[in-house]
Design an enzyme around this catalytic site. Structure first.
Site, PDB file in Angstrom:
ATOM      1  N   SER A  44     -32.739 -71.793  47.065  1.00 36.29           N
ATOM      2  CA  SER A  44     -32.037 -72.978  46.560  1.00 36.29           C
ATOM      3  C   SER A  44     -32.820 -73.752  45.500  1.00 36.29           C
ATOM      4  O   SER A  44     -32.250 -74.578  44.808  1.00 36.29           O
ATOM      5  CB  SER A  44     -31.663 -73.921  47.703  1.00 36.29           C
ATOM      6  OG  SER A  44     -32.807 -74.556  48.219  1.00 36.29           O
ATOM      7  N   LYS A  84     -35.829 -79.873  48.498  1.00 36.17           N
ATOM      8  CA  LYS A  84     -34.807 -80.248  47.509  1.00 36.17           C
ATOM      9  C   LYS A  84     -35.379 -81.275  46.546  1.00 36.17           C
ATOM     10  O   LYS A  84     -36.425 -81.854  46.771  1.00 36.17           O
ATOM     11  CB  LYS A  84     -33.574 -80.854  48.190  1.00 36.17           C
ATOM     12  CG  LYS A  84     -32.912 -79.979  49.235  1.00 36.17           C
ATOM     13  CD  LYS A  84     -32.251 -78.769  48.644  1.00 36.17           C
ATOM     14  CE  LYS A  84     -31.629 -77.929  49.756  1.00 36.17           C
ATOM     15  NZ  LYS A  84     -31.172 -76.655  49.305  1.00 36.17           N
TER      16      LYS A  84
END
Length: 180
Positions: A44, A84
């Site tokens: 990700s 993230k």
């Protein structure tokens, strides 16, 4: 061996043990309260980070800001640790134009040289939205392959659930360096 020499030898050994215990205590406190090492699992954050990368993470006691890459603790509802990028903080308004592949914060188009491709997926949250105080809105750099705050099963991240801010990649050795 004279008793004086034996006494000096024993004193040196005690001093060596004291130094070793001090150093170990310092390292334990350092890695408990200031920094920790975390492994990336998944794609990700490509191209910024890759699965298997090892990261040096600074404790969240020092706060986070827009653009920081953070590690979110695994006890959030999603159940897995997340690495993230913070897109918005409490009070910010986030809007995603999935058709154009653009992300706006407080009406300003984000300049995102770190992303793999434009943001053509808005998730299942309703935009525009306002980030609650004490929370952050996070997204992966690989937007088409990231489960992040655009999806209700992640949503807003409480700042207390952030383990810390990523400082450096420490492995693989040929990619050691700070994270932008």
């Amino acid at each position: 061996m004279s008793s004086q020499k034996q006494k000096k030898k024993n004193q040196n050994i005690v001093e060596w043990y004291e130094a070793l215990i001090f150093a170990l205590t310092f390292l334990v406190l350092l890695f408990t309260f200031v920094v920790r090492v975390v492994a990336v699992n998944g794609s990700s954050m490509v191209p910024t980070l890759h699965s298997g990368d090892r990261l040096l993470v600074q404790s969240s006691l020092f706060g986070v800001d827009r653009g920081d890459v953070v590690v979110v603790d695994s006890y959030i509802e999603y159940g897995k640790p997340l690495v993230k990028r913070v897109i918005a903080v409490g009070g910010d308004q986030v809007d995603i134009d999935a058709e154009a592949g653009q992300v706006f914060v407080n009406g300003q188009l984000l300049d995102e040289p770190y992303i793999a491709e434009p943001t053509h997926q808005a998730g299942n949250m309703e935009f525009p939205l306002t980030v609650p105080e004490g929370c952050v809105f996070v997204m992966g750099d690989n937007r088409m392959h990231s489960t992040d705050s655009r999806f209700q099963d992640i949503g807003f991240i409480d700042e207390r659930d952030i383990l810390g801010r990523v400082l450096y990649r420490i492995y693989p050795f040929d990619s050691i360096g700070s994270i932008q």
